[in-house]
Design a protein around this motif. Structure first.
Motif, PDB file in Angstrom:
ATOM      1  N   ALA A 106      42.683  29.017  42.495  1.00 57.62           N
ATOM      2  CA  ALA A 106      43.975  29.568  42.085  1.00 57.62           C
ATOM      3  C   ALA A 106      43.936  31.095  42.080  1.00 57.62           C
ATOM      4  CB  ALA A 106      44.361  29.045  40.705  1.00 57.62           C
ATOM      5  N   ILE A 107      42.847  31.654  41.567  1.00 51.31           N
ATOM      6  CA  ILE A 107      42.699  33.110  41.516  1.00 51.31           C
ATOM      7  C   ILE A 107      42.585  33.680  42.924  1.00 51.31           C
ATOM      8  CG2 ILE A 107      41.169  34.990  40.790  1.00 51.31           C
ATOM      9  CD1 ILE A 107      40.518  33.238  38.298  1.00 51.31           C
ATOM     10  N   GLU A 108      41.775  33.046  43.756  1.00 49.15           N
ATOM     11  CA  GLU A 108      41.621  33.515  45.136  1.00 49.15           C
ATOM     12  C   GLU A 108      42.924  33.386  45.923  1.00 49.15           C
ATOM     13  OE1 GLU A 108      38.388  31.127  46.462  1.00 49.15           O
ATOM     14  OE2 GLU A 108      36.860  32.370  45.500  1.00 49.15           O
ATOM     15  N   ASP A 177      39.302  42.701  34.516  1.00 48.21           N
ATOM     16  CA  ASP A 177      40.117  42.509  35.723  1.00 48.21           C
ATOM     17  C   ASP A 177      40.897  41.202  35.697  1.00 48.21           C
ATOM     18  OD1 ASP A 177      38.981  44.855  37.180  1.00 48.21           O
ATOM     19  OD2 ASP A 177      37.134  43.671  37.075  1.00 48.21           O
ATOM     20  N   VAL A 178      40.277  40.162  35.128  1.00 45.76           N
ATOM     21  CA  VAL A 178      40.870  38.817  35.145  1.00 45.76           C
ATOM     22  C   VAL A 178      40.814  38.215  33.743  1.00 45.76           C
ATOM     23  CG1 VAL A 178      40.710  36.473  36.081  1.00 45.76           C
ATOM     24  CG2 VAL A 178      40.167  38.445  37.544  1.00 45.76           C
ATOM     25  N   LEU A 179      41.948  37.679  33.298  1.00 46.80           N
ATOM     26  CA  LEU A 179      42.017  36.975  32.020  1.00 46.80           C
ATOM     27  C   LEU A 179      42.457  35.541  32.278  1.00 46.80           C
ATOM     28  CD1 LEU A 179      42.096  36.900  28.854  1.00 46.80           C
ATOM     29  CD2 LEU A 179      44.503  37.548  29.041  1.00 46.80           C
ATOM     30  N   VAL A 180      41.646  34.591  31.825  1.00 48.81           N
ATOM     31  CA  VAL A 180      42.011  33.174  31.927  1.00 48.81           C
ATOM     32  C   VAL A 180      42.185  32.631  30.520  1.00 48.81           C
ATOM     33  CG1 VAL A 180      41.317  30.879  32.708  1.00 48.81           C
ATOM     34  CG2 VAL A 180      40.740  32.892  34.094  1.00 48.81           C
ATOM     35  N   SER A 181      43.369  32.124  30.229  1.00 45.66           N
ATOM     36  CA  SER A 181      43.640  31.571  28.903  1.00 45.66           C
ATOM     37  C   SER A 181      43.670  30.056  28.965  1.00 45.66           C
ATOM     38  CB  SER A 181      44.979  32.080  28.367  1.00 45.66           C
ATOM     39  OG  SER A 181      45.293  31.427  27.143  1.00 45.66           O
ATOM     40  N   ALA A 200      44.899  40.622  36.056  1.00 45.08           N
ATOM     41  CA  ALA A 200      45.403  39.362  36.597  1.00 45.08           C
ATOM     42  C   ALA A 200      45.254  38.290  35.518  1.00 45.08           C
ATOM     43  CB  ALA A 200      44.631  38.969  37.850  1.00 45.08           C
ATOM     44  N   VAL A 201      46.328  37.551  35.232  1.00 42.68           N
ATOM     45  CA  VAL A 201      46.338  36.599  34.130  1.00 42.68           C
ATOM     46  C   VAL A 201      46.636  35.189  34.656  1.00 42.68           C
ATOM     47  CG1 VAL A 201      47.433  35.936  31.949  1.00 42.68           C
ATOM     48  CG2 VAL A 201      47.094  38.363  32.501  1.00 42.68           C
ATOM     49  N   LEU A 202      45.729  34.267  34.349  1.00 50.90           N
ATOM     50  CA  LEU A 202      45.912  32.856  34.677  1.00 50.90           C
ATOM     51  C   LEU A 202      45.934  32.064  33.375  1.00 50.90           C
ATOM     52  CD1 LEU A 202      45.975  30.309  36.460  1.00 50.90           C
ATOM     53  CD2 LEU A 202      43.487  30.509  36.704  1.00 50.90           C
ATOM     54  N   CYS A 220      51.668  42.656  34.293  1.00 50.30           N
ATOM     55  CA  CYS A 220      50.401  42.145  34.828  1.00 50.30           C
ATOM     56  C   CYS A 220      50.663  41.212  36.012  1.00 50.30           C
ATOM     57  CB  CYS A 220      49.643  41.373  33.743  1.00 50.30           C
ATOM     58  SG  CYS A 220      49.198  42.357  32.298  1.00 50.30           S
ATOM     59  N   LYS A 221      49.628  40.991  36.776  1.00 46.79           N
ATOM     60  CA  LYS A 221      49.714  40.032  37.874  1.00 46.79           C
ATOM     61  C   LYS A 221      49.596  38.628  37.286  1.00 46.79           C
ATOM     62  CE  LYS A 221      47.560  38.801  42.303  1.00 46.79           C
ATOM     63  NZ  LYS A 221      48.693  39.178  43.162  1.00 46.79           N
ATOM     64  N   ILE A 222      50.577  37.777  37.515  1.00 40.31           N
ATOM     65  CA  ILE A 222      50.604  36.438  36.932  1.00 40.31           C
ATOM     66  C   ILE A 222      50.200  35.407  37.984  1.00 40.31           C
ATOM     67  CG2 ILE A 222      51.969  34.697  35.760  1.00 40.31           C
ATOM     68  CD1 ILE A 222      51.551  37.271  34.142  1.00 40.31           C
TER      69      ILE A 222
END
Length: 309
Positions: A106-108, A177-181, A200-202, A220-222
């Motif tokens: 998903a991030i890629e 750089d990346v936040l995964v909740s 970038a937030v996932l 932010c990038k969603i």
């Protein structure tokens, strides 16, 4: 006809049936995918065996609870400590984890390269551990942040990453750089924190969450949580059928997904299990030894969570 299902509590909101049943229809596979509401990890495995469910996806809160109930598990499950996919074959239950794949893909897909990035994972439950495993595997520097620090520490040590208390979140986010909740949609430890514009937030929730709303507002990038759902389902399908599904078909199915039909929610006794495929049940509740009042309460809860009060 093969029967497959997603297990959860609640589970009626799940969009997995729309994805898999569209794939079955387009690929001329004689199978039907539904939702099962159960009350424990043991009930998950009992239902798989009793109803002859060839493949199952596992969601909250059973990803860790089913671990000790299976005949065998894959290598990544041994490391992560949670399961979201079960294959039932030749009388044996085999557990896999496809969440880690779903997160990284998903991030890629969003154009973010993971290697060398700094990442925070909120939550140390089954989904959080899978996310941390996947990110670390792809070369990110990962920190698990959890309300219960001891749980974050235990997960981080097993996964080979860092951990921190919630109190350090604002400081850590400055260089992230990346936040995964992976926490509940109404929980938001980011309130009062200004998020970096390059973050970038996932969010694992594919329904509206407070964190996603704040991240959107702050520019932010969603990365949509539905992309995680789609990509983990892709690998789950491979485990079920030994072949890769058509990702474009899956994307279209998710785009066109309609809510479950509230008239097709069935409380089912084992001897009447044929009703599931004949009537295309949207939700199955194994009756077992539940009272009529208990079944009514479960149905009310599922309807409330899926459709609102």
């Amino acid at each position: 006809m093969q029967l497959l299902a997603v297990f959860g509590k609640p589970v009626l909101h799940s969009k997995s049936p729309q994805i898999f049943n569209t794939l079955f229809s387009k690929s001329n596979i004689d199978a039907f995918y539904t939702r099962f509401r159960v009350e424990s990890g043991h009930e998950v495995v009992d239902a798989i065996r009793n109803f002859g469910i060839a493949g199952a996806n596992i969601t909250t809160p059973f990803k860790e609870a089913v671990l000790m109930c299976l005949n065998s598990v894959s290598n990544e499950v041994m490391t992560i400590g949670s399961i979201n996919t079960i294959v039932f074959k030749d009388g044996k239950t085999i557990g896999y984890n496809t969440d880690y794949y779903g997160v990284t893909k998903a991030i890629e897909d969003s154009g973010v390269k993971i290697k060398g990035k700094s990442a925070i994972v909120l939550g140390a439950g089954g989904a959080g551990k899978a996310a941390a495993y996947g990110l670390a595997k792809e070369g990110a520097s990962v920190t698990i942040v959890n309300r219960t620090l001891l749980k974050a520490e235990k997960a981080a040590k097993k996964l080979g990453c860092n951990f921190a208390p919630m109190e350090q979140l604002a400081m850590l986010l400055k260089t992230t750089d990346v936040l995964v909740s992976t926490i509940l949609p109404d929980a938001n430890p980011l309130l009062g924190i200004t998020l970096p514009s390059n973050l970038a937030v996932l969010d694992a929730n594919y329904r509206t969450s407070s964190i996603a709303a704040q991240a959107t507002e702050q520019g932010c990038k969603i990365i949509p949580g539905e992309r995680w759902l789609l990509r983990q389902a892709e690998l789950a399908y491979f485990h079920f059928f030994g072949d890769w599904p058509n990702i474009e078909t899956m994307e279209q199915a998710l785009l066109n997904a309609k809510p479950a039909n509230p008239d097709l929610l069935h409380c089912v006794e084992l001897e009447n299990k044929s009703i599931i495929t004949s009537q295309k049940s949207e939700l199955v509740i194994p009756i077992d030894d539940k009272t009529e009042m208990e079944l009514v309460d479960i149905l009310d809860e599922e309807r409330s969570k899926a459709f609102g009060n």
